[in-house]
Design an enzyme around this catalytic site. Structure first.
Site, PDB file in Angstrom:
ATOM      1  N   LYS A  78       0.849  -1.205   0.000  1.00  0.00           N
ATOM      2  CA  LYS A  78       0.000   0.000   0.000  1.00  0.00           C
ATOM      3  C   LYS A  78       0.879   1.248   0.000  1.00  0.00           C
ATOM      4  CE  LYS A  78      -4.087  -1.759   2.411  1.00  0.00           C
ATOM      5  NZ  LYS A  78      -5.044  -1.516   1.333  1.00  0.00           N
ATOM      6  N   ARG A 131     -10.542 -11.379   1.236  1.00  0.00           N
ATOM      7  CA  ARG A 131     -11.346 -12.451   0.635  1.00  0.00           C
ATOM      8  C   ARG A 131     -10.594 -13.781   0.663  1.00  0.00           C
ATOM      9  NH1 ARG A 131     -11.654  -8.936  -4.769  1.00  0.00           N
ATOM     10  NH2 ARG A 131     -11.313  -7.313  -3.221  1.00  0.00           N
TER      11      ARG A 131
END
Ligand code: BES
Ligand code: MN
Ligand code: ZN
Length: 476
Positions: A261, A335
Site C-alpha cells: 500500500k 477475501r
C-alpha cells in the site's frame, strides 16, 4: 454507570441533573424551561444542549435542556441529542441524573430504553492511551441515570448495556496497535471471553489449517512472523437449534503484502481486524443478554506483510473448498482468508452465515461513511439485516450481486482471480465470497467505511456490533 426506570416527573427528581427535551416548534411542558429557552435564544436543533442552574419548579440543582429539532422526533435526532446530553453531563460532573422520556417516531418505549442506555454508555467510552502512565483526565463516571418510564421491566436497559459493552470490546480491540493486537492477541481475547461467559472455544493453529487444506488463508499469513489463528467461539442458548454463524475478517495489519500500500494513512490498516472485533463484541453482547439462540463466531486472524516468503502477484493457491485462486493482487487478502473460513463453517450446519469485513476501499467511494454495504444470496436475510440496522441506527445499504459482475473474476490460470478490476470493487469482492457460500443462506457486510473514523477524532466506532446484536435479538 447504573441505569434504571422511574415513574417520577423529572421536575420532582432531586438528584444532580434533570434532563428535559425541547423542540423547535413546540412549547416545553415546563413553563420555567420555556421562558429560559426564549430568554437564551436557545436553538432547539438536535445536537444542541445547554444547562441552567436552580430552575423554578425543579428539585434537581441543574437542568440540562437538549434540543430535538422539529416534531416528529426521529430516532437519529434522539441519538444525536443523547450524545450532546452525555457530554454536557460529564462536563457538569453530574453524578445522579434523570432523563425525561420522549416519543420517537416509529419506535416504542422499549426501543427508547435500550437505545438510551446503549448510546449514553457508549458515549462515555474512554480511549486508552496504550501503555501511558498518565491517567486519562476526562475519566469521570456518571453514577446513576434514571429514565422516565411508566413501565418497570428493566430488561431493555440491560440489552442496551450489553450492546454497549460489546461495542466497547470492539472499539478497544480496533484501536489497539498491530504490535499489540496480533492474531495471537485476538485468540487470547477470545479465550478469556470463553472463560468469562462459559463459551465453547476452539483455536485452530497453522498445522491444523494445513491439514484442512486452507491454502488460501495460509497464503496471506506466510509472509508474516505472526502465526495465523482461526478462532471459534460457540454460545449455546437454544439446545440443538441450527446456529447463526458470524465470520469476522481479522487482518491485524494490512500492509498490502508485495502489492504494498502507499504510505499515506497506512497506520489505519491496524483497523483491518474490525470485522473480527465486531463478531467478538457481538458474542459478548449476546452471551451477556443470555439470549435463547445458538451463536457461533469464527475469526480468521492473520497479518498481511511483504517478505521474501510472501505471496507474489500471479501465484496460484488452492482453497479449502478445492477451488484454485490466482492472486493478482496480494492486497485483496481479506477475501483470501474469508473464503477458507466460509468453507470451514459448513460443518456447523448454519441457519445463516453473515460475514463482516473491512473488505474494500471501493465501498467508501460507493456509500461514504454512513451506511455499510450489504450483499447476499438470500434476499430475506439481507432485508432482515437492513431492518436490524435501521432499528439499531447502524445502517446497511444493499448493493447488487448479479452474475455479470462475477464474470469479472475469470482467470486464465485458476478457477478465479482474486480481483475483478477497478469497476464495482465492492461487488466483485462479494462475488468472490459468494463462490464459497453456496451451501447456506449467506450475507456479507462491507464495513470499510463505517468501522472507524479518521482525522482528529480517529478511533474505532464499534460498528457493526449494534446491527449484528439486533439481528441476533430478532432471531429469538
Ligand atoms: N483492507 C483493505 C480495504 C480497505 C482499504 C479498508 C481502505 C479501508 C480503507 C483491503 O484488504 C484492500 O486492500 N482492498 C483492496 C482491494 C483491491 C486490491 C482489489 C482495495 O480496496 O483497494
Ligand atoms: Mn488489503
Ligand atoms: Zn485488508
Amino acid at each position: 454507570m447504573e441505569f434504571s426506570l422511574s415513574n417520577q416527573l423529572v421536575s420532582h427528581f432531586d438528584g444532580d441533573c434533570a434532563v428535559v427535551f425541547v423542540f423547535c416548534d413546540k412549547q416545553s411542558e415546563y413553563e420555567s424551561i420555556q421562558s429560559s429557552v426564549e430568554l437564551n435564544n436557545f436553538d432547539a436543533d438536535a445536537g444542541n444542549a445547554m444547562f441552567i442552574n436552580h430552575v423554578n419548579g425543579f428539585k434537581a440543582g441543574t437542568v440540562v435542556v437538549a434540543g430535538l429539532g422539529d416534531l416528529p422526533v426521529s430516532a437519529k435526532k434522539y441519538h444525536k441529542a443523547l450524545k450532546s446530553v452525555t457530554k454536557t453531563l460529564i462536563g457538569l460532573k453530574a453524578k445522579s441524573v434523570m432523563l425525561e422520556s420522549v416519543v420517537i417516531d416509529g419506535f416504542d418505549g422499549s426501543w427508547l430504553q435500550s437505545s438510551t442506555a446503549r448510546v449514553m454508555q457508549n458515549e462515555t467510552y474512554l480511549v486508552d492511551k496504550v501503555g501511558s502512565e498518565n491517567e486519562n483526565e476526562s475519566a469521570f463516571e456518571i453514577e446513576s441515570i434514571a429514565i422516565q418510564s411508566g413501565d418497570d421491566d428493566a430488561h431493555e436497559l440491560s440489552f442496551g448495556l450489553a450492546t454497549a459493552n460489546g461495542m466497547s470490546l470492539a472499539r478497544y480491540l480496533g484501536d489497539l496497535p498491530s504490535n499489540i493486537c496480533t492474531p495471537t492477541f485476538l485468540s487470547d481475547t477470545a479465550k478469556s471471553l470463553a472463560k468469562e461467559f462459559s463459551l465453547g472455544c476452539e483455536i485452530i493453529e497453522e498445522s491444523e489449517m494445513n491439514k484442512l487444506g486452507m491454502g488460501s488463508l495460509l497464503s496471506v499469513s506466510k509472509g508474516s512472523i505472526e502465526s495465523p489463528k482461526l478462532i471459534n467461539l460457540t454460545y449455546t442458548g437454544n439446545g440443538n437449534a441450527k446456529p447463526v454463524v458470524l465470520i469476522g475478517k481479522g487482518v491485524t495489519f494490512d500492509s498490502g503484502g508485495i502489492s504494498l500500500k502507499p504510505g499515506a494513512a497506512m497506520d489505519e490498516m491496524k483497523y483491518d481486524m474490525c470485522g473480527a472485533a465486531a463478531v467478538l463484541g457481538t458474542m459478548r453482547a449476546v452471551a451477556e443478554m443470555k439470549l435463547k439462540v445458538n451463536l457461533t463466531i469464527v475469526v480468521p486472524a492473520v497479518e498481511n506483510m511483504p517478505a521474501h516468503n510472501a505471496s507474489k502477484p500471479g501465484d496460484v493457491v488452492k482453497s479449502m473448498s478445492g477451488q484454485t485462486i490466482e492472486i493478482l493482487n496480494t492486497d485483496a487478502e481479506g477475501r483470501l482468508i474469508l473464503c477458507d473460513a466460509l468453507t470451514y463453517v459448513e460443518k456447523f450446519n448454519p441457519e445463516v452465515v453473515i460475514d463482516t469485513a473491512t473488505l474494500t476501499g471501493a465501498v467508501i467511494i460507493a456509500l461514504g461513511k454512513h451506511h455499510c454495504g450489504v450483499m447476499g444470496n438470500d434476499q430475506e436475510l439481507v432485508d432482515d439485516l437492513i431492518s436490524a440496522g435501521n432499528k439499531a441506527l447502524d445502517t446497511a445499504w444493499q448493493l447488487p450481486l448479479d452474475d455479470e459482475y462475477d464474470d469479472l473474476l475469470k482467470s486464465n490460470f485458476a478457477d478465479m482471480a482474486n480481483i475483478g478490476g477497478r469497476e464495482a470493487g465492492t461487488v466483485t469482492a462479494a462475488c468472490f465470497l459468494a463462490r464459497f457460500s453456496k451451501k447456506y443462506r449467506w450475507a456479507h457486510l462491507d464495513i470499510a467505511g463505517t468501522a472507524w473514523v479518521s482525522g482528529k477524532n480517529k478511533g474505532s466506532t464499534g460498528r457493526p456490533v449494534p446491527l449484528l446484536t439486533q439481528y441476533v435479538i430478532d432471531q429469538v
